[in-house]
Design an enzyme around this catalytic site. Structure first.
Site, PDB file in Angstrom:
ATOM      1  N   ASP A 223       0.865  -1.096  -0.074  1.00 20.50           N
ATOM      2  CA  ASP A 223      -0.279   0.170   0.007  1.00 20.50           C
ATOM      3  C   ASP A 223       0.858   1.325   0.047  1.00 20.50           C
ATOM      4  O   ASP A 223       1.573   1.561   0.832  1.00 20.50           O
ATOM      5  CB  ASP A 223      -1.005  -0.047   1.215  1.00 20.50           C
ATOM      6  CG  ASP A 223      -2.074   1.002   1.074  1.00 20.50           C
ATOM      7  OD1 ASP A 223      -1.962   1.521   0.139  1.00 20.50           O
ATOM      8  OD2 ASP A 223      -2.840   0.946   2.186  1.00 20.50           O
ATOM      9  N   MET A 224       0.914   2.056  -1.061  1.00 19.68           N
ATOM     10  CA  MET A 224       1.635   3.171  -1.205  1.00 19.68           C
ATOM     11  C   MET A 224       1.271   4.213  -0.104  1.00 19.68           C
ATOM     12  O   MET A 224       0.045   4.317   0.174  1.00 19.68           O
ATOM     13  CB  MET A 224       1.726   3.693  -2.519  1.00 19.68           C
ATOM     14  CG  MET A 224       1.929   2.880  -3.785  1.00 19.68           C
ATOM     15  SD  MET A 224       3.709   2.200  -3.533  1.00 19.68           S
ATOM     16  CE  MET A 224       4.565   3.641  -3.840  1.00 19.68           C
TER      17      MET A 224
ATOM     18  N   ASP B 159      -2.757   2.602  -6.241  1.00 23.99           N
ATOM     19  CA  ASP B 159      -1.408   2.522  -5.406  1.00 23.99           C
ATOM     20  C   ASP B 159      -1.589   1.205  -4.287  1.00 23.99           C
ATOM     21  O   ASP B 159      -1.144   1.239  -3.045  1.00 23.99           O
ATOM     22  CB  ASP B 159      -1.613   3.567  -4.522  1.00 23.99           C
ATOM     23  CG  ASP B 159      -2.959   3.844  -3.516  1.00 23.99           C
ATOM     24  OD1 ASP B 159      -3.854   3.153  -4.063  1.00 23.99           O
ATOM     25  OD2 ASP B 159      -3.106   4.713  -2.589  1.00 23.99           O
ATOM     26  N   GLU B 160      -2.220  -0.111  -4.733  1.00 23.71           N
ATOM     27  CA  GLU B 160      -2.489  -0.988  -3.847  1.00 23.71           C
ATOM     28  C   GLU B 160      -2.293  -2.313  -4.258  1.00 23.71           C
ATOM     29  O   GLU B 160      -3.048  -2.454  -5.472  1.00 23.71           O
ATOM     30  CB  GLU B 160      -3.567  -0.814  -3.209  1.00 23.71           C
ATOM     31  CG  GLU B 160      -4.115  -1.330  -1.781  1.00 23.71           C
ATOM     32  CD  GLU B 160      -5.230  -1.282  -1.232  1.00 23.71           C
ATOM     33  OE1 GLU B 160      -5.675  -2.161  -0.822  1.00 23.71           O
ATOM     34  OE2 GLU B 160      -5.947  -0.124  -1.255  1.00 23.71           O
TER      35      GLU B 160
END
Lengths: 368, 370
Positions: free
Chosen positions: B8-9, B103-104
């Protein structure tokens, strides 16, 4: 009716008509030809209601004027097998008697009254094109017609007279072929219509068997053509032809000059390593060179360098090789000019003034 | 036993902005739509979060909380670019990557890690490689299923690295609030509170039948997830369900021309995004929020999936003009989304006259809008 002539005279005229009856199955009389003897000449006719052809048989000796309608397939076959001698044809009631060195045959005929009328040609308002020019133009475009009915108008060839020249356009929505030809004569006329592919092919056949000029005209619903010996009448396809002028890219800045035969040979070789499912080659433009590549999983890879005149930026673009080969075949010999812009926009192939071809690439998605 | 990694960013959009603009690094960066007016926060840097700024909060509120914040417009194209880079590097570890959003992502390393310790090692390498190749930090969780891996990555954000083993899972879950369970929203949370349940551990004594009776399907989910049991697979072929853009006007708007103009711009954006993702859409939906906050959606499904702007615009505009009551009503928000997405063929013969053939049935784009 009674006439006699050399077997070859009758046969060559019959063979010109053959393609007309070949495709029809619905009505038996459409698979027949009409032979009419008048004074000192004979005329053969065939029609499938879309396209009709009338062809002079000469020289012929007419003993008695009259008309007979016979099944085309059998008649042609019989004449093919006939010795190179005279044949005599004579009506006997509803039958036709064929006799000579080949034997004596009685063939059942059809009622001439039922045979559809093919419009006649009057020279008025027609243009003249040399048979060679006409044949050449058709050869340059006809292959690009749509075979499926994506859009009905695309199944034919657009004939248009513009700026004192004759133009033909054919497209199947993926590539477009455009030919220009000179008129040899003829007065003012408006020619603008879509001729079905079969009509165009028959026109080409007529032009091939002909020296001198072919007269062409359109009457709104038909194309009419006349050569010394044969007359053709083809219905036109109704509807709006796609805006082909819009489809010709104006800003293709990557310009290449290549030898048409050399490029075609390279593409043919690379195409050997493609499959029907993945019928795809890549052209890689580099300075002074085009690399023709094929890469097919489980088949192999091909890489062919072709020297060309090019000094622009590198470009990689995919094509159906058949589409390129069709155009190169139409160009035959000499220099082909190729013009590209990007990997997903139309490319141009052309030779001088008389032939222009627009072809859409195959988009190659980046493999992710 | 499976070995799952969740990536997860951290504050993705805001972090990308900090990456691209060194001068805002470490500052309270707030990214959102309609920065000048009434949009919402899409992403806030951890510095901004210190002031209470959160995602989905109105920009106006974020400005009050954090007046010195650096407010930036969403640059979706850039985020997608980095997202593609991210997914590619994850696929270098294993092809079993399930992107959840830009982003995940989940990675299933069951087959490539000999034991759980090795999976943990891979998790560390993933984190290191993301930092090295994108310059961004990610929080990474390693566990035996997707639920626990996602939980782990969220425990020590930002720049976290948390491992949850099967031995530890009950201890970790026990005191977490029930809202940590995937699928538990405000309504369920309230209902559970009413039952005297606020932590995951408090769910354990309740029999499955009772949970199912009260919550239906969700009851089963509560029963298993509360125990850290999750058998859902890592699905590699991820197809986004929709591509959407919306915009809140600075002031409520009545003027149809302004509304159409905005809808056209949004349509252009979603079509561009659709093309970049190499997808085609069959369903076109528009969303309208009136000044009284009543929100309606209208959609149409077409036969042939499309990525043509003229086609999408035709339908979006038709929906707006024919299916939305606009007379004398002011609009607060307008949006367009594309769904029923299918993959565009990877190798495709392109066509001449494509736009022309469509335009035969489709009204042309209004003048001055192109």
């Amino acid at each position: 009716m009674k006439l006699s002539c050399q077997k070859s005279t009758m046969l060559s005229s019959l063979q010109l008509l053959g393609p007309v009856t070949a495709g029809t199955t619905t009505k038996p009389i459409l698979q027949a030809v009409k032979l009419e003897a008048i004074d000192d000449k004979a005329v053969l006719e065939a029609t499938d209601l879309e396209v009709g052809v009338r062809c002079l048989v000469e020289p012929v000796e007419v003993q008695e004027a009259g008309t007979v309608v016979l099944q085309e397939g059998r008649l042609t076959e019989l004449l093919r097998e006939w010795p190179e001698e005279k044949i005599c044809m004579e009506t006997r009631g509803s039958m036709c008697l064929l006799s000579g060195k080949g034997g004596v045959f009685k063939m059942a005929g059809y009622d001439p009254e039922e045979f559809p009328v093919i419009p006649t040609f009057s020279d008025e308002g027609s243009v003249e094109v040399s048979a060679d020019e006409l044949e050449g133009m058709i050869k340059k475009v006809v292959f690009a017609c749509a075979s499926e009915r994506v859009r009905h108008t695309m199944t034919g060839v657009l004939f248009r007279e513009e700026g004192g020249e004759l133009r033909m356009v054919a497209t199947d929505g993926r590539r477009l072929a455009f030919a220009r030809g000179k008129k040899s004569g003829g007065g003012k006329t408006t020619m603008d219509g879509i001729v079905p592919r079969r009509g165009v092919e028959l026109l080409s056949r007529i032009a091939t068997h002909q020296e001198g000029n072919v007269l062409l005209k359109m009457d709104g619903t038909h194309l009419l053509a006349k050569s010394g010996k044969a007359t053709l009448c083809s219905q036109l396809i109704e509807g709006q032809y796609p805006n082909y002028e819009e489809a010709v890219p104006k800003d293709n800045d990557k310009k290449v000059e290549a030898d048409a035969e050399g490029l075609a040979a390279a593409i043919r070789r690379a195409t050997i390593l493609t499959t029907a499912e993945r019928h795809l080659i890549k052209l890689k433009l580099q300075k002074g060179m085009i690399v023709v590549e094929a890469e097919t999983p489980e088949v192999g890879e091909a890489m062919v360098d072709v020297e060309v005149k090019y000094s622009g930026e590198d470009l990689e673009i995919g094509f159906n090789p058949d589409f390129l080969l069709d155009a190169l075949k139409a160009i035959e010999k000499g220099t082909v000019q190729l013009e590209f812009k990007g990997p997903a926009t139309a490319a141009i192939m052309k030779r001088s003034h008389d032939f222009l071809y627009v072809v859409m690439p195959i988009r190659l998605a980046e493999t992710t | 036993m499976r070995k799952i990694i969740h990536v997860d960013m951290d504050a993705f959009f805001a972090s990308v902005e900090e990456l691209d603009n060194p001068e805002v690094r470490g500052k309270a960066v707030i990214v959102g739509g309609g920065i000048e007016g009434r949009g919402v926060v899409s992403s806030a840097s951890y510095e901004a979060r210190k002031y209470g700024v959160k995602s989905a909060m109105p920009i106006s509120r974020a400005r009050k909380l954090c007046p010195h914040g650096i407010f930036l417009e969403v640059r979706m194209e850039r985020y997608i670019e980095i997202s593609i880079q991210l997914m590619r590097l994850l696929k270098d570890f294993t092809p079993l990557v399930e992107p959840v959003s830009v982003d995940e992502a989940f990675l299933d390393v069951t087959d490539i890690a000999r034991d759980f310790a090795e999976a943990v090692e891979i998790g560390k390498q993933v984190k290191k490689k993301i930092k090295a190749e994108t310059g961004l930090t990610a929080s990474v969780g390693v566990a035996t299923n997707k639920f626990l891996a996602k939980l782990a990555s969220g425990l020590k954000k930002p720049d976290g690295f948390v491992v949850i083993t099967d031995e530890e899972k009950e201890n970790i879950l026990k005191d977490l609030p029930v809202s940590e369970i995937l699928g538990v929203g405000k309504v369920t949370e309230k209902a559970l509170h009413a039952m005297g349940i606020s932590t995951i551990g408090q769910l354990w004594p309740i029999p499955q039948e009772e949970l199912v009776e009260r919550f239906g399907k969700l009851g089963r989910v509560l029963y298993y997830l509360s125990r850290g049991i999750d058998n859902s697979p890592v699905v590699t072929v991820w197809e986004p369900k929709s591509v959407a853009r919306s915009c809140t006007f600075e002031r409520d708007i009545k003027d149809l021309r302004v509304i159409r103009r905005q809808l056209y711009d949004l349509t252009e954006d979603v079509v561009k995004q659709l093309k970049e993702m190499n997808l085609r859409a069959k369903t076109i939906t528009i969303k309208v929020r009136y000044s009284n906050f009543r929100t309606i959606t209208r959609s149409i499904t077409i036969d042939t999936p499309t990525d043509l702007l003229s086609a999408v615009w035709h339908y979006a505009d038709m929906l707006l003009r024919e299916k939305v009551e606009l007379k004398d009503r002011a609009i607060r928000l307008i949006g367009v989304s594309l769904s029923s997405l299918v993959q565009a063929p990877s190798v495709e013969q392109l066509h001449l006259f494509e736009e022309e053939m469509r335009s035969e049935e489709i009204a042309t784009i209004p003048k001055g809008m192109e």
